[in-house]
Write a protein that holds these residues in place. Structure first.
Motif, PDB file in Angstrom:
ATOM      1  N   LYS A 123       0.848  -1.195   0.000  1.00 63.07           N
ATOM      2  CA  LYS A 123       0.000   0.000   0.000  1.00 63.07           C
ATOM      3  C   LYS A 123       0.883   1.245   0.000  1.00 63.07           C
ATOM      4  N   ALA A 124       0.568   2.195  -0.864  1.00 56.20           N
ATOM      5  CA  ALA A 124       1.452   3.336  -1.143  1.00 56.20           C
ATOM      6  C   ALA A 124       1.821   4.145   0.094  1.00 56.20           C
ATOM      7  N   ASP A 125       0.878   4.393   0.994  1.00 58.20           N
ATOM      8  CA  ASP A 125       1.176   5.233   2.155  1.00 58.20           C
ATOM      9  C   ASP A 125       1.924   4.493   3.255  1.00 58.20           C
ATOM     10  N   THR A 126       2.236   3.197   3.033  1.00 58.23           N
ATOM     11  CA  THR A 126       2.986   2.420   4.024  1.00 58.23           C
ATOM     12  C   THR A 126       4.282   1.856   3.429  1.00 58.23           C
ATOM     13  N   ILE A 127       4.796   2.486   2.393  1.00 54.03           N
ATOM     14  CA  ILE A 127       5.995   1.976   1.711  1.00 54.03           C
ATOM     15  C   ILE A 127       7.193   1.921   2.655  1.00 54.03           C
ATOM     16  N   ASP A 128       7.245   2.808   3.640  1.00 54.17           N
ATOM     17  CA  ASP A 128       8.352   2.804   4.596  1.00 54.17           C
ATOM     18  C   ASP A 128       8.334   1.584   5.516  1.00 54.17           C
ATOM     19  N   ASP A 129       7.214   0.882   5.565  1.00 53.35           N
ATOM     20  CA  ASP A 129       7.093  -0.287   6.431  1.00 53.35           C
ATOM     21  C   ASP A 129       7.591  -1.575   5.786  1.00 53.35           C
ATOM     22  N   VAL A 130       7.971  -1.516   4.512  1.00 56.60           N
ATOM     23  CA  VAL A 130       8.516  -2.702   3.851  1.00 56.60           C
ATOM     24  C   VAL A 130       9.847  -3.036   4.508  1.00 56.60           C
ATOM     25  N   LYS A 131      10.041  -4.326   4.830  1.00 49.37           N
ATOM     26  CA  LYS A 131      11.293  -4.755   5.461  1.00 49.37           C
ATOM     27  C   LYS A 131      12.031  -5.686   4.514  1.00 49.37           C
ATOM     28  N   VAL A 132      13.302  -5.405   4.317  1.00 52.88           N
ATOM     29  CA  VAL A 132      14.177  -6.286   3.547  1.00 52.88           C
ATOM     30  C   VAL A 132      15.339  -6.617   4.459  1.00 52.88           C
ATOM     31  N   GLU A 133      15.482  -7.900   4.765  1.00 59.02           N
ATOM     32  CA  GLU A 133      16.511  -8.327   5.701  1.00 59.02           C
ATOM     33  C   GLU A 133      17.368  -9.405   5.061  1.00 59.02           C
ATOM     34  N   SER A 134      18.627  -9.389   5.431  1.00 57.14           N
ATOM     35  CA  SER A 134      19.559 -10.405   4.969  1.00 57.14           C
ATOM     36  C   SER A 134      20.242 -10.977   6.192  1.00 57.14           C
ATOM     37  N   ASP A 135      20.299 -12.287   6.264  1.00 50.37           N
ATOM     38  CA  ASP A 135      20.904 -12.957   7.405  1.00 50.37           C
ATOM     39  C   ASP A 135      22.206 -13.615   6.967  1.00 50.37           C
ATOM     40  N   PRO A 136      23.335 -12.896   7.076  1.00 49.10           N
ATOM     41  CA  PRO A 136      24.599 -13.454   6.598  1.00 49.10           C
ATOM     42  C   PRO A 136      25.051 -14.666   7.396  1.00 49.10           C
ATOM     43  N   MET A 137      24.524 -14.854   8.579  1.00 50.49           N
ATOM     44  CA  MET A 137      24.936 -15.994   9.392  1.00 50.49           C
ATOM     45  C   MET A 137      23.948 -17.145   9.284  1.00 50.49           C
ATOM     46  N   SER A 138      23.041 -17.087   8.285  1.00 50.06           N
ATOM     47  CA  SER A 138      22.060 -18.160   8.136  1.00 50.06           C
ATOM     48  C   SER A 138      22.691 -19.432   7.610  1.00 50.06           C
ATOM     49  N   ALA A 139      23.862 -19.326   7.010  1.00 45.07           N
ATOM     50  CA  ALA A 139      24.574 -20.505   6.529  1.00 45.07           C
ATOM     51  C   ALA A 139      25.803 -20.704   7.392  1.00 45.07           C
ATOM     52  N   ALA A 140      26.269 -21.921   7.467  1.00 46.09           N
ATOM     53  CA  ALA A 140      27.462 -22.208   8.247  1.00 46.09           C
ATOM     54  C   ALA A 140      28.661 -21.520   7.616  1.00 46.09           C
ATOM     55  N   VAL A 141      29.608 -21.104   8.426  1.00 45.62           N
ATOM     56  CA  VAL A 141      30.833 -20.505   7.917  1.00 45.62           C
ATOM     57  C   VAL A 141      31.592 -21.591   7.176  1.00 45.62           C
ATOM     58  N   PRO A 142      32.059 -21.325   5.948  1.00 44.86           N
ATOM     59  CA  PRO A 142      32.716 -22.360   5.169  1.00 44.86           C
ATOM     60  C   PRO A 142      34.051 -22.757   5.776  1.00 44.86           C
ATOM     61  N   SER A 143      34.476 -23.964   5.462  1.00 43.25           N
ATOM     62  CA  SER A 143      35.790 -24.386   5.920  1.00 43.25           C
ATOM     63  C   SER A 143      36.847 -23.665   5.114  1.00 43.25           C
ATOM     64  N   ALA A 144      38.044 -23.559   5.658  1.00 43.91           N
ATOM     65  CA  ALA A 144      39.125 -22.863   4.966  1.00 43.91           C
ATOM     66  C   ALA A 144      39.453 -23.546   3.654  1.00 43.91           C
ATOM     67  N   ALA A 145      39.406 -24.875   3.628  1.00 45.87           N
ATOM     68  CA  ALA A 145      39.721 -25.604   2.397  1.00 45.87           C
ATOM     69  C   ALA A 145      38.698 -25.298   1.319  1.00 45.87           C
ATOM     70  N   ALA A 146      37.412 -25.251   1.706  1.00 42.93           N
ATOM     71  CA  ALA A 146      36.368 -24.983   0.723  1.00 42.93           C
ATOM     72  C   ALA A 146      36.485 -23.569   0.185  1.00 42.93           C
TER      73      ALA A 146
END
Length: 195
Positions: A123-146
């Motif tokens: 809805k146009a008058d609520t555009i500021d309420d849109v949330k865009v989130e990124s979770d960089p820790m949602s995946a396991a930290v890769p191994s050094a070899a990988a």
């Protein structure tokens, strides 16, 4: 890559990667804008397979069609829509006052399955309420070899634990392989700079 779609209103509808095949998100301004516009709009275009329950009479996706038919003057025309894109890092887009702009279904006798496309807008008058989130820790930290980096990653449950035996540049390189946008590396580096 997978998708999860959740629509909350009088009822809660959920669809996963078995139904949702494509999601497009666009934050747009009028084409004639010569400066940052106050008339922006956020649109999601979601497409997937038409899917029926075993009985066929109560199709999961028919609820989308029914939502598209709700007249604008009714409050239930507006619903909370949450889309999760299962990538690394996981991205979540939430429109808390979304309505259906367009809905289409296409059927093919050759494939034996139908497809749908639903266009949803905040809805146009609520555009500021849109949330865009990124979770960089949602995946396991890769191994050094990988990651192609010498040394060992040691996870202590905190971002600082990743630095054990590896230089700052190596961690940045490894995280950028997992997250080319640089978001994960920036979060980790920012956290370490505060310590």
């Amino acid at each position: 890559m997978g998708f999860n779609l959740k629509i909350e209103g009088q009822e809660t509808l959920t669809y996963d990667k078995n139904i949702i095949g494509n999601i497009q998100a666009a934050l747009s301004s009028p084409g004639d804008s010569r400066a940052k516009s106050t008339n922006n709009y956020m649109t999601l275009v979601i497409s997937g397979k038409l899917h029926a329950d075993q009985g066929g009479a109560n199709s999961e996706t028919v609820q989308l069609f029914k939502w598209a038919q709700v007249p604008a003057e009714k409050e239930e025309a507006y619903r909370k829509v949450t889309v999760q894109v299962e990538v690394t890092p996981k991205r979540t887009i939430t429109l808390d006052k979304a309505f259906v702009v367009d809905y289409k279904e296409a059927y093919s006798s050759q494939s034996g399955i139908g497809n749908f496309t639903i266009v949803i807008r905040q809805k146009a008058d609520t555009i500021d309420d849109v949330k865009v989130e990124s979770d960089p820790m949602s995946a396991a930290v890769p191994s050094a070899a990988a990651a192609g980096v010498s040394g060992d990653f040691v996870s202590t449950g905190s971002q600082a634990g990743v630095m054990n035996n590896i230089g700052r540049a190596a961690v940045t390189a490894a995280l950028n392989k997992v997250d080319p946008s640089g978001t994960a590396a920036a979060v980790v580096q920012n956290s370490l700079d505060k310590k």
